[in-house]
Design an enzyme around this catalytic site. Sequence first.
Site, mmCIF file in Angstrom:
data_model
loop_
_atom_site.group_PDB
_atom_site.id
_atom_site.type_symbol
_atom_site.label_atom_id
_atom_site.label_comp_id
_atom_site.label_asym_id
_atom_site.label_seq_id
_atom_site.Cartn_x
_atom_site.Cartn_y
_atom_site.Cartn_z
ATOM 1 N N CYS A 60 16.194 48.613 66.307
ATOM 2 C CA CYS A 60 16.308 47.631 65.219
ATOM 3 C C CYS A 60 17.435 46.629 65.435
ATOM 4 O O CYS A 60 17.246 45.425 65.239
ATOM 5 C CB CYS A 60 16.446 48.326 63.867
ATOM 6 S SG CYS A 60 17.918 49.371 63.676
ATOM 7 N N HIS A 87 19.726 51.360 59.318
ATOM 8 C CA HIS A 87 18.642 50.532 59.846
ATOM 9 C C HIS A 87 18.914 49.102 59.417
ATOM 10 O O HIS A 87 19.466 48.865 58.344
ATOM 11 C CB HIS A 87 17.301 51.023 59.281
ATOM 12 C CG HIS A 87 16.117 50.315 59.830
ATOM 13 N ND1 HIS A 87 15.689 50.471 61.133
ATOM 14 C CD2 HIS A 87 15.251 49.439 59.261
ATOM 15 C CE1 HIS A 87 14.614 49.722 61.332
ATOM 16 N NE2 HIS A 87 14.336 49.085 60.215
ATOM 17 N N HIS A 122 11.480 43.787 61.162
ATOM 18 C CA HIS A 122 12.319 44.826 61.764
ATOM 19 C C HIS A 122 11.554 45.606 62.817
ATOM 20 O O HIS A 122 10.347 45.468 62.960
ATOM 21 C CB HIS A 122 12.852 45.766 60.679
ATOM 22 C CG HIS A 122 11.781 46.542 59.967
ATOM 23 N ND1 HIS A 122 11.738 47.908 59.967
ATOM 24 C CD2 HIS A 122 10.705 46.143 59.224
ATOM 25 C CE1 HIS A 122 10.694 48.323 59.250
ATOM 26 N NE2 HIS A 122 10.066 47.269 58.795
#
Length: 150
Positions: free
Chosen positions: A60, A111, A123
């Site tokens: 990510c 994240h 993402h």
Amino acid sequence: MLRSLLILSAILLLSACGSLPPEPSTKASAQLERQLMAFHQEWRGTPYRLGGMSKRGIDCSAFVYLAYKELLGETIARTTSEQLNSGAEISKDRLKAGDLVFFKTGWTTRHVGIYLSDSKFLHASTSQGVMISTLENSYWKRKYWLSRRL
């Protein structure tokens, strides 16, 4: 009295240093969103791979890093924890295209994604690779932590 006035002046002066970056214009935000959508088309479905930075696999924070580098010509921090300390924190209701959205996905895991508009963000998902999700999804809504503008 003079001492109190000096302390108050110092507090006001220092608080000005913590001001938010300027809001991107609606036109600039829309243009960046179009660029991000094109970037998504190029990377869509690329599998998640911790530490990865290629179309064979990407994580990510690397995805965010490469998007900023390729689309804006900006070199930003490479890891989620470093990206978390970049820019200025903004409230969820002030999000614009290009802002970073952060999630607490576990006790110590984080994240990051890039906000688009209308509660959508781009993402590299651990389960489905590079994709677009919504902040309104029950999972992401529960895991949302904070947002930053670089």
